[in-house]
Each structure stands twice: as C-alpha cells, then as structure tokens.
Design an enzyme around this catalytic site. Structure first.
Site, PDB file in Angstrom:
ATOM      1  N   ASN A  41      17.819  42.837  67.848  1.00  0.00           N
ATOM      2  CA  ASN A  41      16.521  42.847  68.496  1.00  0.00           C
ATOM      3  C   ASN A  41      16.571  42.775  69.906  1.00  0.00           C
ATOM      4  O   ASN A  41      17.593  42.296  70.473  1.00  0.00           O
ATOM      5  CB  ASN A  41      15.742  41.724  68.152  1.00  0.00           C
ATOM      6  CG  ASN A  41      16.536  40.324  68.285  1.00  0.00           C
ATOM      7  OD1 ASN A  41      17.735  40.231  68.108  1.00  0.00           O
ATOM      8  ND2 ASN A  41      15.768  39.175  68.507  1.00  0.00           N
ATOM      9  N   GLU A  43      14.479  41.977  73.145  1.00  0.00           N
ATOM     10  CA  GLU A  43      13.147  41.762  73.723  1.00  0.00           C
ATOM     11  C   GLU A  43      12.823  42.321  75.182  1.00  0.00           C
ATOM     12  O   GLU A  43      13.399  42.896  75.586  1.00  0.00           O
ATOM     13  CB  GLU A  43      13.187  40.082  73.489  1.00  0.00           C
ATOM     14  CG  GLU A  43      13.312  39.760  72.157  1.00  0.00           C
ATOM     15  CD  GLU A  43      13.484  38.212  71.956  1.00  0.00           C
ATOM     16  OE1 GLU A  43      13.319  37.540  73.124  1.00  0.00           O
ATOM     17  OE2 GLU A  43      13.018  37.768  70.853  1.00  0.00           O
ATOM     18  N   CYS A  52      12.540  44.912  66.858  1.00  0.00           N
ATOM     19  CA  CYS A  52      13.392  44.383  65.858  1.00  0.00           C
ATOM     20  C   CYS A  52      14.839  44.892  65.805  1.00  0.00           C
ATOM     21  O   CYS A  52      14.962  46.501  66.066  1.00  0.00           O
ATOM     22  CB  CYS A  52      12.590  44.359  64.720  1.00  0.00           C
ATOM     23  SG  CYS A  52      11.257  43.355  64.977  1.00  0.00           S
ATOM     24  N   GLU A  54      15.994  45.715  62.772  1.00  0.00           N
ATOM     25  CA  GLU A  54      16.068  46.686  61.821  1.00  0.00           C
ATOM     26  C   GLU A  54      15.708  47.910  62.364  1.00  0.00           C
ATOM     27  O   GLU A  54      16.324  49.262  62.126  1.00  0.00           O
ATOM     28  CB  GLU A  54      15.005  46.503  60.572  1.00  0.00           C
ATOM     29  CG  GLU A  54      15.411  45.022  59.970  1.00  0.00           C
ATOM     30  CD  GLU A  54      14.808  43.866  60.709  1.00  0.00           C
ATOM     31  OE1 GLU A  54      14.727  43.718  61.769  1.00  0.00           O
ATOM     32  OE2 GLU A  54      14.103  42.847  59.826  1.00  0.00           O
ATOM     33  N   CYS A  89       9.975  42.192  59.033  1.00  0.00           N
ATOM     34  CA  CYS A  89       8.577  42.091  59.264  1.00  0.00           C
ATOM     35  C   CYS A  89       7.797  43.346  58.832  1.00  0.00           C
ATOM     36  O   CYS A  89       8.590  44.378  58.524  1.00  0.00           O
ATOM     37  CB  CYS A  89       8.086  41.986  60.834  1.00  0.00           C
ATOM     38  SG  CYS A  89       8.467  43.681  61.896  1.00  0.00           S
ATOM     39  N   CYS A  92       8.764  46.780  60.418  1.00  0.00           N
ATOM     40  CA  CYS A  92       9.957  47.287  59.780  1.00  0.00           C
ATOM     41  C   CYS A  92      10.229  47.607  58.626  1.00  0.00           C
ATOM     42  O   CYS A  92      10.590  48.761  58.320  1.00  0.00           O
ATOM     43  CB  CYS A  92      10.899  46.010  60.186  1.00  0.00           C
ATOM     44  SG  CYS A  92      11.596  45.794  61.975  1.00  0.00           S
TER      45      CYS A  92
HETATM   46  N1  THU Z   1      12.845  40.005  64.421  1.00  0.00           N
HETATM   47  C1  THU Z   1      13.801  40.936  64.181  1.00  0.00           C
HETATM   48  O1  THU Z   1      14.622  41.637  64.967  1.00  0.00           O
HETATM   49  N2  THU Z   1      13.638  41.382  62.958  1.00  0.00           N
HETATM   50  C2  THU Z   1      12.784  40.852  61.968  1.00  0.00           C
HETATM   51  O2  THU Z   1      12.875  40.991  60.693  1.00  0.00           O
HETATM   52  C3  THU Z   1      11.839  39.411  62.249  1.00  0.00           C
HETATM   53  C4  THU Z   1      11.909  39.331  63.954  1.00  0.00           C
HETATM   54  C5  THU Z   1      12.876  39.586  66.060  1.00  0.00           C
HETATM   55  C6  THU Z   1      11.770  39.673  67.173  1.00  0.00           C
HETATM   56  C7  THU Z   1      12.151  38.957  68.169  1.00  0.00           C
HETATM   57  O3  THU Z   1      12.945  39.360  69.128  1.00  0.00           O
HETATM   58  C8  THU Z   1      12.363  37.626  67.431  1.00  0.00           C
HETATM   59  O4  THU Z   1      13.070  38.063  66.277  1.00  0.00           O
HETATM   60  C9  THU Z   1      11.486  36.596  66.946  1.00  0.00           C
HETATM   61  O5  THU Z   1      10.407  37.071  66.485  1.00  0.00           O
END
Ligand code: THU
Length: 129
Positions: A41, A43, A52, A54, A89, A92
């Site tokens: 991920n 941010e 994310c 994925e 999520c 994704c």
């Molecule tokens: N996140 C992912 O990278 N993948 C997921 O399947 C769920 C959430 C990340 C997004 C954000 O940086 C952190 O997790 C918290 O939501």
C-alpha cells in the site's frame, strides 16, 4: 505453485508506505506463466489518493503486459502479526474482476478463497453496452 506466496506477501508488506494508518499491507500476484509481482500500500497526505497493495501489484504486472493471473496472496498487519485475514477491499476486488474469473484464488492468512466468494457480481464490459 502457490506455496510460499503468502510469505512473499508478508515480505512485501515491509515496503508499505503507510505513515497515516500504520497498517502494512503486502500482495504477491502469481501470473499464469509463473512470475510473481509484489505490491504494497502507498498512502498519501490526501488520504483518498492511497493505492492498496493488491492494485499496486496488479498494475505493476499489467504495465509489464501480464494479464493472466492464477492467484494473489494478501497480508496485512498493524503490529507485525500477519495471522489475521486482510480481506481485499471492494475497489481491489473490482480491479481483480477485470482480469480474473470467479475461480481466481485469493490467499489470505487462513488459506485459499475464490474471487467469487468475496465478489460474486462485478461491473464489467457487458454493462457498458
Ligand atoms: N489496504 C490495502 O492495501 N489493501 C486492502 O485490501 C485493504 C486496505 C490499505 C489501504 C490503507 O493504506 C491501509 O490499508 C488502511 O486502510
């Protein structure tokens, strides 16, 4: 072929850029020809710009002309314990559905799942007609 894929996702989570949530996520995407693309991920101070793990892995692969995938492993943790599931999520899952059928394997901490289990119906090219 998927042996060790979850452990590769855990390793990829170490590269997460997550100063806002502190939640590290890693993904390991296995292509049909046996290659592995990892993602984490990424941010942003403008929170909604976050990508994310994925989608990072999938976009890396597609940008290298890979579009046939067998499985993805996803590992997430706030505290270094990756034994709880990090379920992908909806965004994704929608991106996975662009390239993968319902039988696509999603490997989480508790084992193997199918895309159809989490995302039975997608918005797809048929909807655009
Ligand atoms: N996140 C992912 O990278 N993948 C997921 O399947 C769920 C959430 C990340 C997004 C954000 O940086 C952190 O997790 C918290 O939501």
């Amino acid at each position: 072929m998927t042996d060790g894929l979850f452990e590769i996702a855990v390793k990829a989570a170490k590269n997460a850029y997550c100063p806002y949530s502190g939640f590290h996520v890693g993904a390991a995407l296995l292509t049909a020809d046996g290659e592995i693309y990892t993602g984490c991920n990424v941010e942003n101070a403008s929170y909604s710009m976050t990508v994310c793990a994925e989608r990072t892995a999938i976009f890396k692969a597609v940008s290298e002309r890979k579009k046939n995938f067998s499985a993805i492993a996803v590992a997430g943790s706030a505290d270094g314990d990756f034994s709880r599931n990090c379920t992908p999520c909806g965004a994704c899952l929608q991106v996975m559905s662009e390239f993968c059928g319902g039988d696509f394997t999603i490997i989480l901490a508790d084992g193997k799942h199918k895309l159809s289990e989490f995302f039975p119906v997608s918005f797809n090219k048929e909807n655009l007609k």
